[in-house]
Write a protein that holds these residues in place. Structure first.
Motif, PDB file in Angstrom:
ATOM      1  N   ARG A  61      53.305  47.298  27.055  1.00  0.00           N
ATOM      2  CA  ARG A  61      52.789  46.535  28.191  1.00  0.00           C
ATOM      3  C   ARG A  61      52.056  47.474  29.142  1.00  0.00           C
ATOM      4  NH1 ARG A  61      58.340  44.738  28.013  1.00  0.00           N
ATOM      5  NH2 ARG A  61      58.548  42.509  27.579  1.00  0.00           N
ATOM      6  N   VAL A  62      50.868  47.062  29.568  1.00  0.00           N
ATOM      7  CA  VAL A  62      50.115  47.799  30.578  1.00  0.00           C
ATOM      8  C   VAL A  62      50.175  46.990  31.872  1.00  0.00           C
ATOM      9  CG1 VAL A  62      47.870  48.701  31.254  1.00  0.00           C
ATOM     10  CG2 VAL A  62      48.614  48.861  28.866  1.00  0.00           C
ATOM     11  N   LEU A  63      50.834  47.550  32.872  1.00  0.00           N
ATOM     12  CA  LEU A  63      51.089  46.857  34.131  1.00  0.00           C
ATOM     13  C   LEU A  63      50.165  47.410  35.213  1.00  0.00           C
ATOM     14  CD1 LEU A  63      54.990  47.111  33.937  1.00  0.00           C
ATOM     15  CD2 LEU A  63      53.577  45.188  33.194  1.00  0.00           C
ATOM     16  N   GLY A  64      49.261  46.578  35.706  1.00  0.00           N
ATOM     17  CA  GLY A  64      48.346  47.015  36.747  1.00  0.00           C
ATOM     18  C   GLY A  64      49.029  47.089  38.102  1.00  0.00           C
ATOM     19  N   TYR A  65      48.871  48.224  38.772  1.00  0.00           N
ATOM     20  CA  TYR A  65      49.524  48.463  40.066  1.00  0.00           C
ATOM     21  C   TYR A  65      48.743  47.805  41.200  1.00  0.00           C
ATOM     22  CZ  TYR A  65      51.148  51.037  44.188  1.00  0.00           C
ATOM     23  OH  TYR A  65      51.651  51.375  45.429  1.00  0.00           O
ATOM     24  N   ALA A  66      49.461  47.097  42.068  1.00  0.00           N
ATOM     25  CA  ALA A  66      48.868  46.535  43.277  1.00  0.00           C
ATOM     26  C   ALA A  66      49.888  46.610  44.410  1.00  0.00           C
ATOM     27  CB  ALA A  66      48.425  45.094  43.059  1.00  0.00           C
ATOM     28  N   ASP A  67      49.462  47.162  45.525  1.00  0.00           N
ATOM     29  CA  ASP A  67      50.317  47.275  46.713  1.00  0.00           C
ATOM     30  C   ASP A  67      50.273  45.957  47.492  1.00  0.00           C
ATOM     31  OD1 ASP A  67      51.791  48.118  48.873  1.00  0.00           O
ATOM     32  OD2 ASP A  67      50.229  49.430  49.679  1.00  0.00           O
ATOM     33  N   THR A  68      51.441  45.448  47.879  1.00  0.00           N
ATOM     34  CA  THR A  68      51.475  44.224  48.687  1.00  0.00           C
ATOM     35  C   THR A  68      51.839  44.485  50.146  1.00  0.00           C
ATOM     36  OG1 THR A  68      53.820  43.631  48.349  1.00  0.00           O
ATOM     37  CG2 THR A  68      52.264  43.003  46.607  1.00  0.00           C
ATOM     38  N   ASP A  69      52.227  45.739  50.463  1.00  0.00           N
ATOM     39  CA  ASP A  69      52.522  46.133  51.849  1.00  0.00           C
ATOM     40  C   ASP A  69      53.508  45.168  52.505  1.00  0.00           C
ATOM     41  OD1 ASP A  69      52.431  47.714  54.111  1.00  0.00           O
ATOM     42  OD2 ASP A  69      50.652  46.717  54.929  1.00  0.00           O
ATOM     43  N   TYR A  70      54.562  44.840  51.766  1.00  0.00           N
ATOM     44  CA  TYR A  70      55.657  44.012  52.292  1.00  0.00           C
ATOM     45  C   TYR A  70      55.155  42.695  52.883  1.00  0.00           C
ATOM     46  CZ  TYR A  70      58.035  48.402  51.535  1.00  0.00           C
ATOM     47  OH  TYR A  70      58.514  49.536  50.945  1.00  0.00           O
ATOM     48  N   ALA A  71      54.242  42.057  52.126  1.00  0.00           N
ATOM     49  CA  ALA A  71      53.658  40.743  52.460  1.00  0.00           C
ATOM     50  C   ALA A  71      52.622  40.817  53.567  1.00  0.00           C
ATOM     51  CB  ALA A  71      54.736  39.720  52.819  1.00  0.00           C
ATOM     52  N   ARG A  72      52.268  42.026  54.019  1.00  0.00           N
ATOM     53  CA  ARG A  72      51.247  42.157  55.068  1.00  0.00           C
ATOM     54  C   ARG A  72      49.831  42.228  54.494  1.00  0.00           C
ATOM     55  NH1 ARG A  72      55.406  45.671  57.352  1.00  0.00           N
ATOM     56  NH2 ARG A  72      54.452  47.419  56.246  1.00  0.00           N
ATOM     57  N   ARG A  73      49.696  42.669  53.271  1.00  0.00           N
ATOM     58  CA  ARG A  73      48.356  42.774  52.674  1.00  0.00           C
ATOM     59  C   ARG A  73      47.863  41.386  52.289  1.00  0.00           C
ATOM     60  NH1 ARG A  73      46.346  45.479  47.258  1.00  0.00           N
ATOM     61  NH2 ARG A  73      44.220  46.015  47.876  1.00  0.00           N
TER      62      ARG A  73
END
Length: 210
Positions: A61-73
């Motif tokens: 599995r290749v999992l793309g990283y994405a930051d969500t900034d604790y629901a602030r992004r």
């Protein structure tokens, strides 16, 4: 059993031998987090595209990283990252980082879950870094319920609600870990790295025998 989730945040052109070791470990890998530039970056990176292709060919599995900034992004920014991971690197899963653990953020992450599935994520990993509200277990295949150093991990207490789910639904990411360290979660990664960039080191399990 595929037990290793590997967040290896080093460039393939600079650490080719290490990436070779990751690909060679394919039968043991739950997945690999692809993170070219705290996300997909602003343009496709050929070296990451090549290693992603090797991983997929090996059944990883290749999992793309994405930051969500604790629901602030903003929702749209996270989805934009996931679409770039899909289009540039063929990611078939998503690793959402800095995910809130609070029940009040559940609606936000439900929307992100729907969007991630629509973007082609067959596997969704939520990295809370702590045990979240139990409602998050309905959203993803895997919850990262610990991320931190080994000295803190040794005192980890598992909440009772986790017993209602199979152990392979939980992951622990542990750094500054000694070679003989063992994780309590079915899916895990233990690395020797410390400081601000511990995920620039390979898991102990993938290091060559000495």
């Amino acid at each position: 059993m595929k037990t290793l989730l590997v967040p290896y945040y080093e460039h393939p052109a600079e650490r080719p031998d290490a990436w070779d070791a990751v690909v060679a470990a394919a039968p043991r890998l739950y997945g690999v987090v692809l993170n070219p530039a705290d996300g997909p970056g602003t343009a496709p990176d050929p070296a990451f595209a090549a290693v992603a292709e090797r991983l997929r060919a090996a059944g990883v599995r290749v999992l793309g990283y994405a930051d969500t900034d604790y629901a602030r992004r903003p929702h749209s920014a996270v989805v934009h990252d996931l679409l770039r991971h899909r289009d540039w690197y063929g990611a078939d899963g998503a690793f959402l980082d800095q995910v809130s653990a609070e029940p009040g953020a559940l609606p936000h992450y439900r929307r992100l879950t729907v969007a991630a599935r629509a973007a082609g994520a067959r596997t969704l990993v939520l990295n809370h870094g702590v045990h979240p509200d139990p409602g998050y277990a309905q959203l993803a295949e895997l919850l990262v319920t610990f991320e931190g150093p080994w000295d803190t991990y040794r005192d980890l207490v598992l909440p009772l609600w986790t017993a209602a789910h199979p152990p392979e639904r939980f992951c622990h990411l542990i750094y500054a870990a000694p070679p003989n360290a063992r994780a309590a979660a079915a899916v895990h990664c233990l690395v020797p790295g410390t400081g601000a960039h511990p995920w620039g080191t390979l898991p102990h399990a993938l290091e060559p025998a000495r």
